[in-house]
Design a protein around this motif. Structure first.
Motif: not given
Length: 1706
Positions: A422-434, A381-390
């Protein structure tokens, strides 16, 4: 054990400090990847509270904290834990955010003892550091897990970058053990418990777990532990056994070894190595920084062995490094986690920041996911989490062992998302907007409760870029909303409409391109244009591109055509195919339909003809096919293409558009971002379109301050915001809409704003804090007032104790600026960061002063590069810089370039580049000041510094600037608060000693010859005996003609002859008694003496007391004074060249570039006593410059400083406390808050030991004492001597200033005994001035006392002190300060005569004062003189002279960039329109000025001027029956009424407001006579108040009586109306108000004597009045004196003129 301390590291040691001993002493001979296995004990410590602490520092903007405090807090705690581990022989393997992993590497047989040693270390850590309280109220706690057993070290990477991680059962168990621990607990893993010496460890079982909780070590007394420790130390191969107990790691003793250093550098991030190589402290890398985090987790099959894991991790590492390297991403950590391998990647670290890092992070994550999912062996399984912020980015650990890491909520969230989705590329709302990617690239995921995460917000699945999902998918993301209208872009829309109108019928295409930086509102502008096109019935196709589209061949055209043809909503190819068949039928042959297969992903069968074509021919035919489709449409409709973010158009699409524009008439509207210096060059076709004559290129400007206010209210959904917030938004947003939005969002997210229902404003006295707050209201509609709206309305306020000046930049804005900063070279970064400490504008000299060991040449070369890159801009003068900044924010002009735009780079070559760089270096060397082109960059660069570094740089700035902290040379180079520095010399010892300079008596460098001539002239004019030759005006003119320019002679010659001046037909003055409403014409004149009688009585008294010669006459004194002025003007011409070289007053520049920065630098350093000194100087300077709001702001900062905890240790100087109160009182007085002003002034006088009585009996006794003191002063000879110390003079000057304000305050009080209080205050001022011995102060006090007596009606004193002031002025040395005092006296006398109606004398004094101001280069004083001169001429109906003076005022205001002067200018232009019947500037221009500048902070504090402007607008609209437009300016004027003082200008504005009320009363009588009673009562009450206010300016009595006569006439009382009209005529004759008299004559004829209807010439000429051009005279306007507005009388029902309103039965 004895505590060890670390020693200084070598260069190799600095690198080794980032690497564990496991690597330092490892084997570098093997090729990567490789595995090494061993046994050992692992300690995993998780520190809870780090994330909360990081968020506290990054989000709590009320804290004056920075990254250095956070670094210090973290490293003190972590460093102590690390030191304990090192002392006990552990090796810190890595720091995983807020956790650390340590290893004791030993033989398997030694594990039992080493487990005991590691446990002893753990218990020691829990005992000493288990719980620690921080300064901000948060606790740090530690949880520890231990494991032991077999461990494998894996090395992956390449020859440049390598990473290590440890794997094995022990690694999995130590994380499991730690997860079972609670705060302050130590947990042993099952295997660790099996391998340890159980006889020595007391444990506690954990229910349901094999792991155990260790309580303590038994059977090992303290005196035996040292022996046990050294026994264990022998097992540890690299434990420092040196006798030097301060050495914690053996790496500190490593000798220089190039090979070892080269090997170790592979394990350290390049950003860190750069700092080490530059020998810079690693603390420079610590900061709170917005970044994008990518967590990649790889879960492997159970069947995967160590070799499988090693190979898979290596392959993944290589691919991840390759993908993120392109976008300057970095792998920060690689570690095993929860039976999987995790990579922590970071985008946006120092030096790596890029503008689109959120997009880059998502794109990288998607590529990594695809590779790992398909290419890695044994991967489950490959799982990736992406976030943005200070997050906190910095070095964490101990001096000898530390790592660069990232800590924060966004890091934790990315890790949690990686595990819970798990098993996908997820991102938070800040990354989505930016990312600003289209929404169809994402899919919103269901909310999942994640451990340790509260309110994570929406989580999205990033789907990646798929060509099939993108057919026609490029809609505008910014939707137009009628509830969110476009603001501030009226001129841009007007340009679009004009171009579109001219385009109709054209045979070729037309393009309009709007260029602007990100956040300028391009998208909303294009959404509005698309809406307007659709509303007009045109065919509009609108799309928005993203960065990914530039790489997709022909994407723009394919998408445009798909939307045009209506196939963008189709979900399948056959649906698209059916629509195309219907729309293409008849346009082209079906044989060629298949040409569209590739671009629209359809399946038309390939025809034989097409199959024979090669690829190039097919492409040409397909493009021709598309043009034919469009050609058919443009034959019937206007076709408009709207393309947002057009800089992302691909090259093939540019080429097609270039051909299309020359083929068919299509109208294209595009938006583009301004090019950065690293941006790629546009293709040839793009350049052709951009540079085409058919293209209009528009650079968007920043929004005006008033629009930012409207936008803020619109975004917040309120009708009002506090002034402090408005100033914050205007200053920090710099007119950029997106910045304003982000600032507001940041405040809202941090719970700093309060929203409450709006209630009708109550007429109550303001408190200091709300002095400027209530002035800000935004009307919802031009045709409605707030009270007319039915819906609930809200206002916004700030929470208590919110300090906006301490708020950091929002992460989004900081990221934008840091991206630009990180793309600079190290030298450029250093210059930018140092300049940021100085401020938005800076001098090159100061920059050179604070740069660390730079040469001038190096600095100039770097500055030239930054100017070329549009980071800085040059100015020759600081004033040019300030005016340019103001223009940038407020300018409403468009920058339009038809057919020519920015350089595209194709024409440049090396030779021209070198030439341009040399020219720029020369420009830099010549310029005196520079400024940031992007203010946001300055803020972000400043925040990059650590607090300790900031303090050091601020200190250097202070040492440089303190020597310049004084008035300009033209104004005497003293303090703005007289002798201020001498009252606080103990606090300012470091200020360079300067020669004591009198604020008022510094001599200007006039030539010696001119000085001698002036002295001789004044000796002849010496007036104690008033002897000497009597000169005639003609003689003075002749002398002037021989030495002066014709213009000067003309100006001095203006007005009537001197004979008319001395013996005017109208009386020269009158006593200011206030006629009551019932006073009639006969009773009004018998209560006071005629002016000539007053003069006689005054002269008798003066001669009786031997204060004047027996044979002197008042007329002779006035004549002598005027002739003296003529002589001064004549003689000053001979020294004019030297005076010219002095330049104009530069105080405003000095305040902005010296005093304000000094206050800021001192505050930043914590030198609060000195900061208070400069804040008070700033406030006084801004009051000197008529900027009440900036004075208010600086006083607020000073007040917060005084109340602050840090300042309480400093004892405030009594003089400064008094000055603080005095300045607050002056601001309150200027803002019309009289009771508050009295309170502050009284408090100041108490502190100055000049107490003022509160009750009448005290006033009586105090008056007797002051009169006695004054009599004793009069007996002394009046020779100026500086016999008193400067400190005493400072107190006397401040007393005089306070008493001057106090008597003016009492003069406005309507209480019975206020006259006595008023006279006492003026008399006390005279005594303080006489005690100082300063002639200028004394003359000023006499003038004020004379004016006071005039206002109070003391007939026997006002002329006496006026003559005494004139007499005393003849003794001044008319050079330097004495000359300035003479000018001020002339101005004061002109003002007094204007108020009192002696217009001829006021005009003569005004002309002379103006000439002297021109010579002395006193533009501020000259502006005031010209304003008074215009009013005197206007009331005298001397229109030709009015126009000439008005042109002087305009020229002065424009040249000197004086907003107050421009406001007065347009106010007078409106007066000409309203009362003279001709135009100097059209009404539209006047209206635009007011709308454009009404939110200017300087004008908003000028209530008297704004009252006049708003009232004039309201009169205009009321006369023209435009009642919808009338209400807004009328309401604004009404709110200003109680905020004005009783000056001449306030009275003038009040009279105009009364006319508004009268016209509104007439409207009610005509439309709703039954509701007139309430309006009538209010109007009559205000008219009576107007009579009271005219006591200070009786020249306006006729206007009030005129309006009152009209009110009684429309109410049906002709007798009262006739009486008031007669009274108005009498007062016109008394005070010489010829303007009002001419209007009265027309009104009288119209109302009472006209035989038939009169023609309203004013209404007939409006709104396009004839313009008075240069060279015109009154003969060009034959009916000008009859062009007056007719106050018509409405027809009423004779029997029931005002019926009672009907009462509805309930």
């Amino acid at each position: 054990m004895e505590e060890r301390k670390s020693s200084d590291s070598t260069i190799l040691g600095k690198v080794a400090a980032h690497v564990p001993d496991l690597i330092v002493y490892g084997d570098f001979s093997q090729d990567v990847p490789f595995i090494e296995s061993f046994d050992g004990v692992l300690l995993f410590a998780d520190i809870s509270g780090f994330t909360a602490l990081t968020e506290k520092f990054s989000m709590d903007t009320s804290l004056d904290r920075g990254a250095d405090q956070l670094t210090q807090t973290l490293n003190h705690y972590v460093g102590d834990i690390v030191e304990e581990v090192l002392i006990y022989g552990g090796d810190i393997l890595n720091f995983a955010g807020d956790a650390l992993l340590a290893l004791w590497k030993v033989q398997r047989s030694q594990l039992s003892d080493i487990i005991t040693l590691a446990l002893k270390c753990s218990l020691r850590i829990q005992e000493e550091y288990g719980v620690r309280e921080t300064d901000v109220g948060l606790e740090l706690r530690v949880k520890i897990g231990l494991s032991a057993g077999h461990i494998s070290k894996v090395i992956v990477g390449d020859n440049k970058h390598q990473y290590f991680l440890v794997i094995g059962r022990a690694v999995d168990e130590v994380r499991l053990a730690q997860s079972l621990a609670k705060a302050s607990e130590v947990i042993l893993s099952p295997n660790c418990w099996e391998l340890c010496n159980r006889n020595m460890i007391e444990i506690e079982r954990i229910k349901g777990e094999r792991a155990v909780k260790a309580r303590y070590i038994k059977n090992l007394p303290d005196n035996e532990f040292d022996v046990f420790f050294w026994k264990c130390a022998e097992y540890l191969q690299h434990y420092p056994m040196s006798e030097n107990t301060s050495i914690l790691r053996s790496t500190s003793m490593l000798s220089p070894n190039d090979e070892l250093e080269k090997s170790l550098r592979k394990f350290v991030m390049r950003n860190i190595l750069k700092k080490i190589d530059d020998n810079q402290p690693l603390e420079y890398l610590s900061e709170l920084r917005p970044v994008s985090i990518v967590f990649v987790n790889l879960q492997f099959d159970e069947s995967a062995n160590t070799l499988h894991l090693c190979k898979a991790i290596h392959d993944a590492n290589m691919k991840i490094s390759e993908v993120i390297y392109v976008f300057r991403g970095k792998i920060n950590k690689v570690f095993m986690f929860d039976k999987g391998c995790t990579f922590l990647c970071v985008f946006g670290l120092p030096g790596d920041k890029q503008a689109d890092e959120s997009t880059h992070a998502l794109e990288s994550a998607f590529h990594i996911f695809n590779f790992c999912s398909t290419k890695l062996m044994k991967l489950k399984l490959v799982s990736i989490g992406v976030t943005s912020g200070p997050v906190f980015c910095g070095v964490v650990g101990h001096r000898v062992r530390h790592e660069y890491t990232v800590i924060g909520q966004r890091v934790n969230l990315a890790a949690r998302m990686m595990m819970y989705y798990p098993g996908l590329v997820s991102c938070d709302a800040v990354t989505y907007a930016n990312s600003r990617l289209p929404h169809y690239f994402f899919e919103e995921l269901a909310q999942v409760e994640m451990k340790g995460v509260v309110k994570c917000g929406e989580v999205y699945h990033y789907l990646g870029i798929s060509e099939k999902t993108m057919i026609g998918k490029a809609y505008l993301t910014k939707e137009r909303s009628e509830y969110y209208p476009l603001l501030g872009r009226e001129k841009e829309l007007e340009l679009y409409n004009n171009l579109l109108r001219n385009f109709v019928g054209s045979k070729e295409g037309r393009v309009i391109i709007y260029e602007g930086l990100m956040g300028y509102g391009k998208s909303q502008l294009l959404a509005e244009i698309a809406y307007l096109g659709q509303e007009a019935g045109h065919r509009v196709v609108a799309m928005e591109l993203t960065k990914v589209n530039v790489k997709q061949n022909f994407f723009t055209i394919r998408t445009l055509m798909a939307m045009f043809l209506g196939i963008d909503t189709c979900k399948s190819y056959d649906a698209r195919q059916r629509i195309l068949q219907g729309k293409l039928r008849g346009v082209i042959d079906e044989t060629y339909y298949c040409l569209l297969n590739n671009i629209f992903l359809i399946k038309f069968p390939t025809s034989a003809e097409v199959s024979k074509m090669d690829n190039e021919t097919r492409a040409e035919e397909m493009e021709s096919f598309l043009v034919k489709i469009l050609q058919k449409t443009v034959e019937k409709d206007i076709l408009i293409f709207v393309i947002d973010e057009a800089h992302f158009i691909d090259s093939a699409s540019w080429e097609f558009l270039d051909n299309l524009l020359s083929s068919i008439p299509v109208f294209m509207v595009m938006s583009m971002s301004a090019p950065s210096r690293h941006a790629r060059l546009p293709c040839t076709s793009a350049t052709s379109i951009i540079k085409s004559p058919k293209t209009t290129y528009v650079q968007l400007r920043e929004l005006k301050a008033s629009v930012i206010l409207q936008k803020a209210c619109q975004d917040l959904g309120v009708v009002s915001i506090p002034r402090e917030l408005e100033t914050f938004l205007v200053q920090r947003s710099h007119g950029i809409p997106f910045y304003c939005e982000e600032l507001l969002r940041n405040l809202h997210l941090n719970n700093m704003l309060i929203f409450r229902l709006w209630e009708e404003e109550e007429e109550v006295e303001d408190e200091w804090e709300g002095l400027f707050t209530n002035a800000i209201k935004v009307m919802s509609s031009k045709n409605q007032s707030i009270s007319d709206l039915d819906k609930e309305l809200y206002i916004c306020t700030l929470r208590q104790n919110v300090k906006l000046q301490n708020i950091m930049l929002p992460p989004t804005l900081k990221g934008i600026a840091l991206a630009e900063l990180d793309n600079m070279s190290p030298s450029e970064q250093m210059v930018v960061k140092c300049a940021a400490v100085i401020g938005l504008t800076f001098t090159t000299d100061l920059l050179f002063h604070i740069l660390p060991e730079w040469t001038k040449r190096k600095m100039n070369q770097t500055l030239a590069a930054l100017v070329e890159s549009h980071v800085f801009r040059c100015f020759n003068k600081r004033k040019e810089s300030q005016s340019s900044q103001a223009q940038d924010i407020s300018s409403s002009e468009l920058f339009v370039y038809p057919g020519t735009v920015r350089s595209t780079g194709h024409e440049s070559d090396i030779r021209s580049s070198v030439y341009n760089r040399i020219k720029l270096e020369q420009l830099v060397m010549q310029c005196g000041a520079m400024a940031f082109c992007t203010p946001l960059l300055q803020e972000a660069a400043y925040e990059v510094w650590l607090k300790s570094q900031k303090k050091a740089l601020h200190l250097k700035c202070i040492s440089y600037l303190e020597g310049q902290a004084h008035k300009c040379r033209r104004c005497g180079e003293g303090d703005f608060i007289a002798f201020h520095r001498h009252t606080v010399e103990t606090l300012l010892e470091s200020i360079e000693s300067q020669e004591t300079i009198s604020e008022l008596h510094t001599e200007y460098p006039v030539s010696e010859a001119a000085s001698m001539i002036i002295r001789e002239t004044l000796r002849k004019l010496h007036a104690p005996s008033f002897e000497g030759t009597k000169r005639k005006v003609a003689t003075a003119k002749a002398v002037l003609a021989s030495t002066s320019s014709p213009e000067i002679v003309q100006r001095i010659s203006e007005g009537p002859q001197m004979a008319q001046l001395i013996a005017p037909k109208t009386p020269s003055s009158a006593i200011l008694t206030t006629p009551s409403a019932e006073t009639n014409a006969s009773s009004f004149s018998k209560d006071f003496l005629e002016p000539q009688d007053i003069k006689k009585e005054t002269l008798k008294a003066l001669k009786k007391h031997k204060m004047l010669p027996e044979d002197i006459k008042a007329e002779e004194m006035e004549k002598e004074f005027l002739e003296g002025l003529d002589e001064i003007i004549q003689q000053s011409d001979k020294g004019r060249e030297k005076i010219r070289h002095l330049g104009s007053c530069e105080c405003e520049e000095i305040v902005e570039s010296v005093f304000v920065p000094l206050a800021r630098h001192c505050m930043a350093r914590g030198d609060y006593a000195r900061a208070l000194y400069f804040l008070l100087e700033c406030a006084a300077a801004y009051l000197h410059l008529s900027n009440n709001y900036m004075a208010f702001s600086n006083l607020n900062i000073a007040e917060n400083l005084i109340k602050s905890v840090d300042f309480k240790a400093t004892v405030i100087n009594p003089f400064e406390e008094a000055t603080f109160c005095s300045l607050k009182g002056e601001v309150c007085y200027n803002m019309g808050q009289m009771n508050l002003a009295k309170k502050f002034i009284r408090r100041a006088l108490v502190l100055l030991k000049r107490r003022f009585p509160y009750i009448l009996i005290g006033v009586v006794f105090k008056t007797v004492l002051e009169a006695s003191k004054h009599a004793s002063h009069q007996k002394k000879p009046f020779l100026f001597t500086r016999s008193r110390g400067e400190k005493k003079l400072a107190f006397l000057y401040q007393q005089s200033h306070c008493l001057s304000l106090l008597w003016q305050l009492f003069s406005l009080d309507t209480a019975t005994n206020s006259k006595k209080f008023c006279r006492l205050a003026a008399l006390m001022k005279v005594n303080s001035a006489e005690e100082s011995g300063d002639e200028s102060q004394i003359i000023s006090s006499y003038t004020e006392f004379s004016l006071c007596c005039q206002m109070m009606g003391y007939q026997d004193e006002w002329m006496k002190y006026e003559l005494m002031a004139i007499q005393r002025s003849s003794h001044l040395q008319v050079i330097g300060g004495g000359l300035l005092t003479t000018v001020k006296l002339a101005q004061s006398l002109a003002y007094m005569k204007l108020c009192l109606g002696n217009l001829p004398l006021s005009i003569q004094l005004g002309y002379r004062a103006h000439e002297m101001c021109v010579r002395l280069k006193k533009p501020k004083l000259d502006c005031l003189v010209l304003c008074m001169l215009f009013e005197a001429l206007f009331l005298s109906i001397r229109y030709q002279d009015c126009v000439r003076v008005l042109s002087w005022l305009e020229e002065l205001a424009v040249v000197e960039d004086r907003i107050i002067g421009m406001a007065c200018f347009f106010s007078y232009c409106l007066e000409l329109l309203l009362y003279a019947g001709f135009s100097f500037k059209p009404f539209k221009e006047c209206l635009e000025f007011i709308q454009h500048n009404e939110k200017n902070c300087i004008l908003m504090s000028q209530n008297s001027i704004m009252l006049g402007l708003y009232s004039s607008l309201a009169i205009w609209f009321a006369r023209l029956q435009e009642w919808g437009n009338f209400r807004e300016p009328f309401e604004k004027a009404r709110r200003l009424l109680r905020r004005t003082n009783a000056s001449f200008f306030a009275t003038s504005g009040f009279c105009r407001f009364l006319e508004c009320e009268v016209l509104m009363l007439r409207k009610h009588i005509e439309e709703k006579p039954e509701s007139v009673r309430e309006t009538r009562t209010k109007t009559l009450k205000d008219l009576d108040q107007g009579l009271s206010q005219c006591s200070t300016s009786p020249i306006y009595y006729p206007r009030v009586y005129h309006l009152k006569a009209y009110v009684f006439l429309v109410l049906g009382n002709e007798e009262q109306s006739q009486n008031h009209l007669d009274q108005a005529f009498k007062l016109c004759n008394t005070y010489g108000n010829l303007l009002e008299k001419s209007w009265l004559e027309i009104s009288k004829e119209w109302w009472f004597t006209a035989k038939g209807p009169m023609e309203d010439l004013w209404f007939k000429a409006a709104p396009d009045f004839p313009k008075w051009e240069k060279g015109m005279t009154e003969e060009d306007f034959p009916e000008i004196h009859k062009t007056k507005y007719l106050l018509r009388v409405p027809a009423l029902d004779i029997n029931n003129p005002f019926p009672e309103p009907e009462v509805v039965d309930v």
